[in-house]
Design a protein around this motif. Structure first.
Motif, PDB file in Angstrom:
ATOM      1  N   ILE A 191     -48.328 -44.109  92.599  1.00 27.90           N
ATOM      2  CA  ILE A 191     -48.181 -43.268  93.819  1.00 27.90           C
ATOM      3  C   ILE A 191     -46.644 -42.769  94.150  1.00 27.90           C
ATOM      4  O   ILE A 191     -46.263 -41.814  94.274  1.00 27.90           O
ATOM      5  N   ALA A 192     -45.802 -43.964  94.069  1.00 28.50           N
ATOM      6  CA  ALA A 192     -44.585 -43.527  94.372  1.00 28.50           C
ATOM      7  C   ALA A 192     -43.794 -42.708  93.432  1.00 28.50           C
ATOM      8  O   ALA A 192     -42.983 -41.731  93.803  1.00 28.50           O
TER       9      ALA A 192
ATOM     10  N   LEU B 266     -57.302 -42.040 112.514  1.00 28.71           N
ATOM     11  CA  LEU B 266     -57.395 -41.105 111.638  1.00 28.71           C
ATOM     12  C   LEU B 266     -56.453 -41.363 110.616  1.00 28.71           C
ATOM     13  O   LEU B 266     -56.688 -41.338 109.455  1.00 28.71           O
ATOM     14  N   ARG B 267     -55.065 -41.593 110.873  1.00 31.09           N
ATOM     15  CA  ARG B 267     -54.069 -42.034 110.087  1.00 31.09           C
ATOM     16  C   ARG B 267     -54.404 -43.293 109.043  1.00 31.09           C
ATOM     17  O   ARG B 267     -54.125 -43.122 107.932  1.00 31.09           O
ATOM     18  N   GLU B 268     -54.803 -44.313 109.620  1.00 27.47           N
ATOM     19  CA  GLU B 268     -55.257 -45.544 108.854  1.00 27.47           C
ATOM     20  C   GLU B 268     -56.318 -45.332 107.852  1.00 27.47           C
ATOM     21  O   GLU B 268     -56.299 -45.601 106.763  1.00 27.47           O
TER      22      GLU B 268
ATOM     23  N   TYR C 128     -55.922 -45.125 103.975  1.00 25.58           N
ATOM     24  CA  TYR C 128     -56.856 -45.859 102.962  1.00 25.58           C
ATOM     25  C   TYR C 128     -57.400 -44.980 101.860  1.00 25.58           C
ATOM     26  O   TYR C 128     -57.413 -45.513 100.671  1.00 25.58           O
ATOM     27  N   VAL C 129     -57.816 -43.992 102.089  1.00 20.06           N
ATOM     28  CA  VAL C 129     -58.341 -43.235 100.994  1.00 20.06           C
ATOM     29  C   VAL C 129     -57.380 -42.728  99.907  1.00 20.06           C
ATOM     30  O   VAL C 129     -57.475 -42.753  98.734  1.00 20.06           O
ATOM     31  N   LEU C 130     -56.134 -42.327 100.531  1.00 21.58           N
ATOM     32  CA  LEU C 130     -54.929 -42.248  99.607  1.00 21.58           C
ATOM     33  C   LEU C 130     -54.678 -43.340  98.745  1.00 21.58           C
ATOM     34  O   LEU C 130     -54.296 -43.387  97.429  1.00 21.58           O
ATOM     35  N   SER C 131     -54.772 -44.690  99.327  1.00 21.49           N
ATOM     36  CA  SER C 131     -54.471 -45.954  98.612  1.00 21.49           C
ATOM     37  C   SER C 131     -55.381 -46.267  97.464  1.00 21.49           C
ATOM     38  O   SER C 131     -55.088 -46.931  96.536  1.00 21.49           O
TER      39      SER C 131
END
Length: 156
Positions: free
Chosen positions: A133-134, A116-118, A122-125
């Motif tokens: 993002i930073a 789930l976290r991966e 991925y979606v956030l990336s």
């Protein structure tokens, strides 16, 4: 206006109104994503929230989980029962207090939360470069802190 909420300042900037609208849209999108993620792994959204809470705090007690999820102790017991039956969570007794239980992920629970976290990362990336993002993180941290502070203040 509710007497428990502060008045909105007269000079409330347009950017704050736009931020509020964007955060409401983000909250809805995040809710839909979590419902989708729960469906993909074959559990309800409450079970998913409980699974992630146990992953974030190994050894969490059922009472603390109930507070985290804003559920009654009976409803929390039912959620933990379902997670245990599905092989995601185990209960263990406190060595010094037979009445106290701790919740831990099983290997299957760890695999599910890792997947789930991966997927989430991925979606956030896909939302920007590492730099963009930073750059957004300090503002998002500030927003989260302000919302948490307001929630704690209203609870006291």
């Amino acid at each position: 206006m509710s007497p428990d909420l502060p008045a909105t300042p007269e000079n409330h900037p347009e950017s704050v109104r736009r931020l509020a609208a964007t955060l409401q849209t983000l909250d809805e999108a995040h809710r839909r994503y979590r419902l989708h993620a729960a469906k993909v792994v074959g559990m309800g959204h409450t079970e998913l929230a409980a699974l992630l809470a146990v992953a974030d705090a190994p050894g969490l007690t059922p009472g603390a989980l109930a507070q985290e999820l804003l559920l009654s102790t009976g409803a929390t017991t039912a959620v933990v029962d379902r997670l245990e039956k599905s092989g995601h969570v185990t209960r263990s007794r406190h060595p010094g207090d037979r009445r106290s239980l701790f919740l831990h992920l099983t290997a299957q629970g760890e695999d599910t939360t890792t997947t789930l976290r991966e997927a989430y990362q991925y979606v956030l990336s896909t939302t920007g470069t590492d730099e963009t993002i930073a750059e957004a993180l300090p503002q998002l941290d500030s927003i989260a802190a302000a919302l948490d502070a307001a929630a704690r203040e209203s609870a006291s």
